[in-house]
Design a protein around this motif. Sequence first.
Motif, PDB file in Angstrom:
ATOM      1  N   MET A   1       0.861  -1.184   0.000  1.00 37.02           N
ATOM      2  CA  MET A   1       0.000   0.000   0.000  1.00 37.02           C
ATOM      3  C   MET A   1       0.899   1.237   0.000  1.00 37.02           C
ATOM      4  SD  MET A   1      -2.817  -1.624   2.640  1.00 37.02           S
ATOM      5  CE  MET A   1      -4.301  -0.896   1.961  1.00 37.02           C
ATOM      6  N   VAL A   2       0.843   1.982  -1.096  1.00 38.21           N
ATOM      7  CA  VAL A   2       1.836   3.018  -1.395  1.00 38.21           C
ATOM      8  C   VAL A   2       1.754   4.182  -0.410  1.00 38.21           C
ATOM      9  CG1 VAL A   2       2.604   4.692  -3.129  1.00 38.21           C
ATOM     10  CG2 VAL A   2       1.891   2.387  -3.829  1.00 38.21           C
ATOM     11  N   ASN A   3       2.919   4.540   0.134  1.00 31.58           N
ATOM     12  CA  ASN A   3       3.073   5.624   1.098  1.00 31.58           C
ATOM     13  C   ASN A   3       3.258   6.955   0.361  1.00 31.58           C
ATOM     14  OD1 ASN A   3       4.283   7.414   3.122  1.00 31.58           O
ATOM     15  ND2 ASN A   3       4.691   5.583   4.331  1.00 31.58           N
ATOM     16  N   PHE A   4       2.663   8.040   0.906  1.00 29.82           N
ATOM     17  CA  PHE A   4       2.752   9.340   0.264  1.00 29.82           C
ATOM     18  C   PHE A   4       3.830  10.252   0.879  1.00 29.82           C
ATOM     19  CE2 PHE A   4      -2.133   9.262  -0.706  1.00 29.82           C
ATOM     20  CZ  PHE A   4      -1.948   8.143  -1.493  1.00 29.82           C
ATOM     21  N   TYR A   5       4.551   9.791   1.886  1.00 26.75           N
ATOM     22  CA  TYR A   5       5.550  10.651   2.545  1.00 26.75           C
ATOM     23  C   TYR A   5       6.631  11.042   1.545  1.00 26.75           C
ATOM     24  CZ  TYR A   5       8.990  11.976   6.175  1.00 26.75           C
ATOM     25  OH  TYR A   5       9.907  12.632   6.962  1.00 26.75           O
TER      26      TYR A   5
ATOM     27  N   THR B   1      10.335  10.570  -3.167  1.00 23.44           N
ATOM     28  CA  THR B   1      11.440  11.106  -3.978  1.00 23.44           C
ATOM     29  C   THR B   1      12.781  11.084  -3.260  1.00 23.44           C
ATOM     30  OG1 THR B   1      11.027  13.360  -3.200  1.00 23.44           O
ATOM     31  CG2 THR B   1       9.862  12.650  -5.202  1.00 23.44           C
ATOM     32  N   CYS B   2      12.792  10.609  -2.010  1.00 24.23           N
ATOM     33  CA  CYS B   2      14.011  10.679  -1.186  1.00 24.23           C
ATOM     34  C   CYS B   2      14.471  12.124  -1.022  1.00 24.23           C
ATOM     35  CB  CYS B   2      15.130   9.818  -1.775  1.00 24.23           C
ATOM     36  SG  CYS B   2      14.864   8.040  -1.576  1.00 24.23           S
TER      37      CYS B   2
ATOM     38  N   ALA C   1       7.860  16.571  -3.204  1.00 23.30           N
ATOM     39  CA  ALA C   1       7.299  15.547  -4.098  1.00 23.30           C
ATOM     40  C   ALA C   1       5.980  16.076  -4.623  1.00 23.30           C
ATOM     41  CB  ALA C   1       7.105  14.225  -3.369  1.00 23.30           C
ATOM     42  N   ASN C   2       5.452  15.419  -5.644  1.00 21.01           N
ATOM     43  CA  ASN C   2       4.142  15.803  -6.151  1.00 21.01           C
ATOM     44  C   ASN C   2       3.321  14.562  -6.476  1.00 21.01           C
ATOM     45  OD1 ASN C   2       4.817  14.926  -8.857  1.00 21.01           O
ATOM     46  ND2 ASN C   2       5.930  16.853  -9.135  1.00 21.01           N
TER      47      ASN C   2
ATOM     48  N   PRO D   1       2.997  15.234  -0.587  1.00 18.72           N
ATOM     49  CA  PRO D   1       3.231  15.764  -1.928  1.00 18.72           C
ATOM     50  C   PRO D   1       2.256  16.876  -2.319  1.00 18.72           C
ATOM     51  CG  PRO D   1       3.207  13.364  -1.932  1.00 18.72           C
ATOM     52  CD  PRO D   1       2.676  13.802  -0.604  1.00 18.72           C
ATOM     53  N   GLN D   2       2.748  17.756  -3.192  1.00 15.31           N
ATOM     54  CA  GLN D   2       1.878  18.748  -3.800  1.00 15.31           C
ATOM     55  C   GLN D   2       0.791  18.023  -4.591  1.00 15.31           C
ATOM     56  OE1 GLN D   2       3.916  21.365  -6.496  1.00 15.31           O
ATOM     57  NE2 GLN D   2       2.082  22.554  -6.973  1.00 15.31           N
ATOM     58  N   GLY D   3      -0.449  18.396  -4.337  1.00 15.54           N
ATOM     59  CA  GLY D   3      -1.570  17.727  -4.972  1.00 15.54           C
ATOM     60  C   GLY D   3      -2.178  16.627  -4.119  1.00 15.54           C
TER      61      GLY D   3
END
Length: 417
Positions: free
Chosen positions: A269-273, A278-279, A283-284, A317-319
């Motif tokens: 389950m993909v994390n948005f941090y 982007t390390c 991020a966006n 992330p932006q968005g």
Amino acid sequence: MADMLRRLALLVAFCSVPPRAAADPLRDRALELMAETPLIDGHNDLPWQMKTLFNNQLNTVDLNTLANTHTNIPKIREGRLAGQFWAAYVPCGTQYKDAVRQTLDQIDLIHRMCQKYPESFMFASSSQDIVEAFKQNRTASLIGVEGGHSIDSSLGTLRTMYQLGVRYLTLTHSCNTPWADNWLVDTPSESPEHNGLSDFGLQVIQEMNRIGMMVDLAHVSEKVMDQVLNQSRAPVIFSHSSAYTLCQHKRNVPDHILKKVRDKKGIVMVNFYNDYVTCSETANLSQVADHFDHIKNVAGPSVIGFGGDYDGVTRVPQGLEDVSKYPDLVAELLRRGWNDSEVKAALGENLLRVFREVEKVRDSLNGSWPDDVPVPLEQVQNTCRTSYGYAPAASGAVAASLGPVLLSLAVLLPRCY
């Protein structure tokens, strides 16, 4: 001339009106799909915000108007969030002290959230509960305990938390437990203690399979990932982790593990941090979608889910500023060519499939007895732990062998009464 001037004035007036935002048919389609299939997110830390901001005094908070958090009820509605695993998280600093009590407080808070806002939240402890909540237009509210230190190396505590509604356990947070290594051992900052899981750690996995609790591999070392994928009878989850190939952070999942998760019929389950996307600190939304694309390309659409980690991170992330933004991410997946069945799989069908299989394994083991072999005393002995129940000779021998160590610890650690 007057007629020409009148036309010119009308033209100027028309041009001065701001244009309406262009309709986005892909976002409209995203909303249609989200009305047909529940969006289930694997990890949200709003309960910890309640702890840190209000000391769990939920009576002093209105989740309809709460500001300065990623999550509140209006944002949940706007984001079409149909199912949420709320994290019952307590920091690693509670280990060997009051981790169990603090975790029980967080479990209690999640129950009280559902009781205070029954029109918005429905407490859920099964895959069918999620389906029922979706039919009622309420957010299915599940509990995941984030960190194996919360069970204090006790299978009895694990079972008790299951009875209270906990449906996944993240095996470690950012510290080793007496039976499992965390992700930091794959960095220079910590050393492995168990080469993955200890024998007791394997007992924990087997007991989680038996009672029907999902094994969450977010936060564990790569060695633990491999061991659990080899040993677990049920599919596993990563409740909030992203793709290591795109951001080489050890909290993310390497490609060879993604393939093993696919073979195990599990889910990432993909994390948005931002730091895991982007390390970097920025991020966006598009870069988050890159992680969805990568996981799908490596392991297929059956492996993917959403694990935003909202209210548990400092940068998003932006968005994707809060939980209201999920439809924009779904629209981006459609824009990238994801078909309806792939989107529905990621929204919630994959998680429901995993959950049902975990329940099926539980039911198949219904005749087996609970594991009551305790963790070896020498693996958990410290000045804040008593040894009741262990053989006196064994505990005496341990005390004698560890005497100098315990004496030095007594100077460093607070006394526990």
